[in-house]
Design a protein around this motif. Structure first.
Motif, PDB file in Angstrom:
ATOM      1  N   ARG A   1       0.477 -21.099  14.943  1.00  0.00           N
ATOM      2  CA  ARG A   1       1.271 -19.857  14.974  1.00  0.00           C
ATOM      3  C   ARG A   1       2.758 -20.186  14.924  1.00  0.00           C
ATOM      4  NH1 ARG A   1      -1.226 -18.005  20.320  1.00  0.00           N
ATOM      5  NH2 ARG A   1       0.165 -16.214  20.367  1.00  0.00           N
TER       6      ARG A   1
ATOM      7  N   VAL B   1      -2.844  -4.463   8.427  1.00  0.00           N
ATOM      8  CA  VAL B   1      -1.880  -4.244   9.522  1.00  0.00           C
ATOM      9  C   VAL B   1      -1.029  -3.011   9.243  1.00  0.00           C
ATOM     10  CG1 VAL B   1      -0.353  -5.492  11.094  1.00  0.00           C
ATOM     11  CG2 VAL B   1      -1.472  -6.728   9.266  1.00  0.00           C
TER      12      VAL B   1
ATOM     13  N   ARG C   1       5.886 -10.131   9.627  1.00  0.00           N
ATOM     14  CA  ARG C   1       5.632 -11.560   9.794  1.00  0.00           C
ATOM     15  C   ARG C   1       6.103 -12.358   8.599  1.00  0.00           C
ATOM     16  NH1 ARG C   1       3.514 -11.026  14.835  1.00  0.00           N
ATOM     17  NH2 ARG C   1       2.327 -12.873  15.262  1.00  0.00           N
TER      18      ARG C   1
ATOM     19  N   GLY D   1       6.177  -7.470  16.485  1.00  0.00           N
ATOM     20  CA  GLY D   1       5.353  -8.473  15.791  1.00  0.00           C
ATOM     21  C   GLY D   1       5.201  -8.192  14.307  1.00  0.00           C
TER      22      GLY D   1
ATOM     23  N   GLN E   1       5.762  -8.312   3.978  1.00  0.00           N
ATOM     24  CA  GLN E   1       5.309  -7.258   4.911  1.00  0.00           C
ATOM     25  C   GLN E   1       6.422  -6.239   5.141  1.00  0.00           C
ATOM     26  OE1 GLN E   1       3.674  -8.591   8.677  1.00  0.00           O
ATOM     27  NE2 GLN E   1       1.853  -9.470   7.726  1.00  0.00           N
TER      28      GLN E   1
ATOM     29  N   GLY F   1       4.969 -15.802  21.761  1.00  0.00           N
ATOM     30  CA  GLY F   1       5.320 -16.050  23.158  1.00  0.00           C
ATOM     31  C   GLY F   1       6.806 -16.017  23.444  1.00  0.00           C
TER      32      GLY F   1
ATOM     33  N   ARG G   1      -5.956  -6.521  17.964  1.00  0.00           N
ATOM     34  CA  ARG G   1      -6.921  -6.896  19.023  1.00  0.00           C
ATOM     35  C   ARG G   1      -7.787  -5.712  19.439  1.00  0.00           C
ATOM     36  NH1 ARG G   1      -2.793 -10.524  19.931  1.00  0.00           N
ATOM     37  NH2 ARG G   1      -1.513  -9.082  21.132  1.00  0.00           N
TER      38      ARG G   1
HETATM   39  N1  LIG Z   1       1.902  -8.342  11.541  1.00  0.00           N
HETATM   40  C1  LIG Z   1       0.952  -9.115  12.055  1.00  0.00           C
HETATM   41  C2  LIG Z   1       0.797  -9.232  13.458  1.00  0.00           C
HETATM   42  C3  LIG Z   1      -0.198 -10.068  13.963  1.00  0.00           C
HETATM   43  N2  LIG Z   1      -1.015 -10.720  13.118  1.00  0.00           N
HETATM   44  C4  LIG Z   1      -2.103 -11.572  13.627  1.00  0.00           C
HETATM   45  O1  LIG Z   1      -2.270 -11.387  15.021  1.00  0.00           O
HETATM   46  C5  LIG Z   1      -2.039 -12.609  15.740  1.00  0.00           C
HETATM   47  C6  LIG Z   1      -1.411 -12.320  17.092  1.00  0.00           C
HETATM   48  O2  LIG Z   1      -0.179 -11.671  16.923  1.00  0.00           O
HETATM   49  P1  LIG Z   1       0.750 -11.304  18.156  1.00  0.00           P
HETATM   50  O3  LIG Z   1       1.993 -10.658  17.617  1.00  0.00           O
HETATM   51  O4  LIG Z   1      -0.023 -10.545  19.158  1.00  0.00           O
HETATM   52  O5  LIG Z   1       1.091 -12.701  18.843  1.00  0.00           O
HETATM   53  P2  LIG Z   1       2.060 -13.915  18.491  1.00  0.00           P
HETATM   54  O6  LIG Z   1       1.405 -14.719  17.419  1.00  0.00           O
HETATM   55  O7  LIG Z   1       3.397 -13.358  18.124  1.00  0.00           O
HETATM   56  O8  LIG Z   1       2.111 -14.668  19.770  1.00  0.00           O
HETATM   57  C7  LIG Z   1      -1.206 -13.449  14.774  1.00  0.00           C
HETATM   58  O9  LIG Z   1      -1.313 -14.815  15.036  1.00  0.00           O
HETATM   59  C8  LIG Z   1      -1.834 -13.056  13.439  1.00  0.00           C
HETATM   60  O10 LIG Z   1      -3.060 -13.686  13.232  1.00  0.00           O
HETATM   61  C9  LIG Z   1      -0.848 -10.592  11.748  1.00  0.00           C
HETATM   62  O11 LIG Z   1      -1.581 -11.200  10.989  1.00  0.00           O
HETATM   63  N3  LIG Z   1       0.126  -9.784  11.232  1.00  0.00           N
END
Ligand SMILES: Nc1ccn([C@@H]2O[C@H](COP(=O)(O)OP(=O)(O)O)[C@@H](O)[C@H]2O)c(=O)n1
Ligand SMILES: Nc1nc2c(ncn2[C@@H]2O[C@H](COP(=O)(O)OP(=O)(O)OP(=O)(O)O)[C@@H](O)[C@H]2O)c(=O)[nH]1
Ligand SMILES: [Mg+2]
Length: 178
Positions: free
Chosen positions: A149, A72, A97, A94, A101, A18, A44
């Protein structure tokens, strides 16, 4: 096939949940025409497809945990290749993480030219996500998962920023546009 993206210009976009990563990326796309790939959006989309893999991903994301690294990375790589002919460069939103990665991305795809660090206060992030949760339909926009998160961000993702800072490629931007 991977040859097509070997010399691509890559920008990692990192920030807390966010913080405004997606919002900042849209502005960059409007101005510079880069290709925006949100790793969360790719995941998603897989969930929405209803596939068996999507079901496994949903369970992990709902808990605010990280999905397996290879999943991913493969998705990002495929999406990059699909846009290779028209892309001036990529905003990888994103991701990474966690430091691992980033290392795997560099092995399999290439090195980033820049890491854009989207900065926002924890309080701001929580407020925004709680508000977004009223309408987003995202299974992870609830109080409990937001907290997880955020914790994971400080534990696993902030070290990513320090890692690339040592290489001198971090640019910090405010996640506030107002
Ligand atoms: N490189 C990534 C990106 C997202 N994710 C997963 O996707 C969820 C949503 O990612 P997002 O980037 O849309 O949202 P935020 O957690 O940053 O708000 C994360 O909480 C992880 O569970 C992940 O595992 N590895
Ligand atoms: N007031 C205000 N709200 C913002 C700003 N930037 C983003 N938002 C809102 O904050 C929420 C999160 O913004 P996103 O751009 O989706 O943030 P993100 O870092 O991509 O978040 P994830 O999708 O959870 O990864 C959204 O509801 C945005 O509309 C801003 O500068 N000011
Ligand atoms: Mg986003």
């Amino acid at each position: 096939m991977a040859d097509k993206i070997k010399d691509a210009k890559i920008v990692f976009v990192v920030g807390g949940p966010g913080s405004g990563k997606g919002t900042q990326c849209e502005k960059i796309v409007a101005k510079y025409g880069y290709t925006h790939l949100s790793s969360g959006d790719l995941l998603r989309a897989e969930v929405a497809s209803g596939s068996e893999r999507g079901k496994q991903l949903q369970a992990i994301m709902q808990k605010g945990e990280l999905v397996p690294l290879d999943t991913v990375l493969d998705m990002i790589k495929d999406a990059m290749i699909a846009k290779a002919d028209v892309s001036k460069g990529y905003l990888i939103d994103g991701y990474p993480r966690e430091v691992k990665q980033g290392e795997e991305f560099e092995k399999k795809i290439g090195a980033p030219a820049l890491l854009l660090y989207v900065d926002a206060k924890a309080e701001t992030m929580v407020q925004r996500l709680m508000k977004r949760g009223e309408t987003s339909g995202r299974a992870d926009d609830n109080e409990e998962t937001i907290k997880k998160r955020l914790d994971l961000y400080y534990k696993a993702t902030e070290p990513v920023i320090a890692y690339y800072e040592k290489r001198g490629i971090v640019r910090k931007v405010s996640g506030n546009t107002d």
